[in-house]
Design an enzyme around this catalytic site. Structure first.
Site, short mmCIF file in Angstrom:
data_model
loop_
_atom_site.label_atom_id
_atom_site.label_comp_id
_atom_site.label_asym_id
_atom_site.label_seq_id
_atom_site.Cartn_x
_atom_site.Cartn_y
_atom_site.Cartn_z
N CYS A 1 -8.43 -15.72 -14.07
CA CYS A 1 -9.54 -16.65 -14.27
C CYS A 1 -8.91 -18.03 -14.43
O CYS A 1 -7.70 -18.15 -14.56
CB CYS A 1 -10.30 -16.31 -15.55
SG CYS A 1 -11.01 -14.68 -15.57
N HIS B 1 5.45 11.17 12.82
CA HIS B 1 5.39 12.07 11.63
C HIS B 1 4.02 12.02 10.98
O HIS B 1 3.90 12.17 9.77
CB HIS B 1 6.49 11.67 10.64
CG HIS B 1 7.86 11.77 11.23
ND1 HIS B 1 8.50 12.96 11.46
CD2 HIS B 1 8.68 10.81 11.73
CE1 HIS B 1 9.67 12.75 12.02
NE2 HIS B 1 9.81 11.44 12.19
#
Ligand code: AGP
Length: 606
Positions: free
Chosen positions: A2, A502
């Protein structure tokens, strides 16, 4: 996550605070709010959900003179984005007002106790407990009340409080989240970051951990958490406020992509003295190069990807092992770190909570910590044993670009510098000569954007992207995927090209674009065969290839060329097209490029 800003002085501060919030909006933009005290000691409180422009609409015809106020722009942690959860928050008697950046970890038990005492809470936030606790502890001495409050709350915070019955003062404290103070004659400021107040003062104080500042319009006092007064020296910030403006670009991100030639040139030159590497602030004398047996690198997000490139750079140059960790993993895996360890922490903001805590763990275990940061005076810069600054200038766009390439430049400089210290024979003058050629090369890549606009029009509706590279460009594949997903919201994965068979190759269809980093390299043929495996399954191929490689066009739907550069330095160039692909696809999709949903520029909470 913030942004907070505060003012006490003799000017009307509404516009000062709103423009300060503009400069902090990159830290979070779920909601925003302003609390002002008018000359009759009334609190004027306005909040709005969403971007700052919604709050500004609340002040269109506002003309009440107020010379004390605090403002907040929010990235929601507890409590969804709403007006009721937006800061600032009031105490029960609506006398005190508070804004906060961070997380209060023990807020629920504090809230329970205060409810028992009759406090009425309105929001779902953790923040609201701070102002109620402050009210509960207040007995006329604002500093004492803050001391008692911070002794009870746990977590990370930078907060500011004003009191309508003492409108000429503002008190703020920090623990685990950044906070700065600034001063001019008859006015004082606090903020989360320098750009918020740079238009008003260059005289900036960086609060360290567990410090308090008490502002009045003509004075500023600093205290530690025991309430003992401390002396602090100010820094004169010489940034040009314009640097933080968009300078005619549609977005900060595009401006910062175009600032990369300058950013990496300035980062390089800041490490040289008469064409010899000399990295000040590194305090390398505190570690004997003979102790340099291994390096650990720790970071988050894009900075983590620069560490993965750094691994290749340091291992090839120094021939010592390099481990790279996500900071959020490093913190909890009980890493093997001791007094012989050198830990390099990389962070654009210098405030990322996980990276900061990782640094503190490394320090506690006796390691020598080096922070590679872009923000002068950031918490990591001040707490690390040694600091290396990337000289990229303020990076406002949430998606990191010029900081990343400046971090890479820093890795090349640091590895050459360390090799000299370790007596390793490296031809540093040829390293420097090569590094000086990179900026103009990036400029040629930035010369023509047509290919990116074309790629964006063809693929902006894709739902999945793959980014594939090998060796020192595998981290660039990860970085390219992160850029695309964080600003266009398209799912993208970076993978080592050799890994495709893979598993991931099962994803290939004729609507799935694969971006291949296939510049001239020792692995070119390997990458080409992986590319052809995808081509054979009708996958879309976007190649980032070396100028003059006509062959690659036969196997690609689109080719982006980069200048011919040594493989070892190629990430400085191969990453640029991935940034522009992400930018133009996000733009075509109408995304909020500088403020992507759910994100913030600096992740100061865990
Ligand atoms: C990068 O584009 C992202 N915004 C994010 O991954 C960022 O790199 C990460 O949060 C780390 O930030 P830092 O470099 O300031 O520590």
């Amino acid at each position: 996550m913030c942004g907070i800003v505060g003012y006490v002085g003799n000017r009307d501060c509404t516009k000062i605070l709103l423009s300060g919030l503009e400069k902090l909006e990159y830290r979070g933009y779920d909601s925003a709010g302003l609390a002002l005290i008018d000359k009759n000691n009334n609190i004027i409180l306005k909040k709005a959900v969403g971007k700052l422009e919604n709050l500004k609409k609340e002040f269109i015809d506002f003309n009440i003179y107020c010379s004390t106020g605090i403002g907040h722009t929010r990235w929601a942690t507890h409590g969804k984005p709403s007006v009721i959860n937006a800061h600032p928050h009031l105490d029960s008697k609506e006398r005190f007002v508070l804004v906060h950046n961070g997380i209060i970890e023990n807020y629920s038990e504090i809230k329970e106790e205060l409810i028992q005492k009759g406090h009425l809470f309105h929001s779902d936030t953790d923040t609201e407990v701070i102002v109620h606790l402050f009210e509960d502890k207040y007995n006329g001495d604002i500093l004492e009340a803050v001391k008692e409050t911070i002794n009870i709350i746990d977590g990370s915070y930078a907060f500011a409080i004003i009191d309508k019955e003492n409108p000429d003062m503002l008190i703020a404290a920090r623990h685990g989240a950044p906070l700065i103070a600034g001063e001019n004659e008859n006015e004082r400021f606090v903020a989360s970051d320098v750009p918020a107040i740079l238009a008003h003062t260059r005289k900036i104080y960086f609060l360290d951990e567990m410090e308090i500042v008490l502002l009045k319009k003509d004075s500023m006092e600093f205290f530690n958490f025991e309430g003992k007064k401390i002396e602090k020296v100010h820094n004169n910030i010489n940034w040009d406020p314009l640097m933080a403006e968009k300078s005619g670009y549609d977005h900060f991100m595009l401006k910062e992509i175009y600032e990369q030639p300058k950013a990496i040139r300035e980062t390089l030159f800041s490490k040289l003295e008469k064409d010899v590497f000399n990295i000040k602030d590194l305090n390398l004398d505190n570690i004997h190069p003979d102790n340099l047996r291994k390096i650990n690198m720790v970071a988050c997000g894009t900075s983590y990807h620069s560490c993965l490139v750094g691994k290749f750079v340091f291992e090839k140059t120094l021939r010592i092992p390099v481990d790279v960790d996500y900071a959020s993993e490093f913190r909890y895996r009980d890493p093997v770190i001791d007094k012989n360890s050198v830990v390099i922490l990389v962070s654009q903001s210098g405030e990322t909570a996980d990276t900061l805590e990782a640094m503190r763990i490394a320090k506690k275990r006796g390691a020598y910590t080096i922070a590679v940061v872009n923000v002068f005076g950031s918490t990591m810069a001040r707490e690390a044993d040694g600091v290396i600054y990337t000289v990229a200038g303020p990076e406002i766009g949430v998606a990191s670009t010029k900081a990343f390439t400046s971090q890479l430049m820093t890795m090349y400089c640091l590895s050459a510098y360390l090799s000299e210290k370790m007596g390793i024979a490296v031809n540093t003058s040829s390293v420097i000569k090569t590094l000086k050629t990179i900026s103009p090369m990036i400029e040629t890549v930035l010369d023509n954007l047509d290919i990116y606009k074309e790629i964006a029009s063809k693929y902006y509706k894709a739902t999945d992207f793959l980014y594939l590279g090998r060796g020192i460009n595998y981290p660039v594949a990860l970085e390219g995927a992160l850029k695309l997903k964080e600003i266009s919201y398209i799912h993208a994965e970076g993978y080592p090209a050799g890994e495709m068979k893979h598993g991931p190759i099962a994803l290939i269809e004729n609507e799935v674009p694969s971006v291949f980093i296939i510049n001239k390299s020792s692995l070119y043929k390997k990458v080409l065969s992986n590319l052809q495996e995808i081509r054979a399954r009708d996958g879309i191929i976007i190649s980032i290839a070396t100028q003059g490689d006509e062959n690659i066009a036969k196997y690609s739907d689109d080719v982006i060329y980069i200048p011919d550069v040594d493989e070892f330095y190629s990430p400085l160039l191969t990453v640029i097209p991935t940034q522009l692909i992400a930018y133009f696809i996000a733009k075509k999709r109408g995304c909020d490029i500088d403020k992507p949903r759910n994100l913030a520029k600096s992740v100061t909470v865990e």
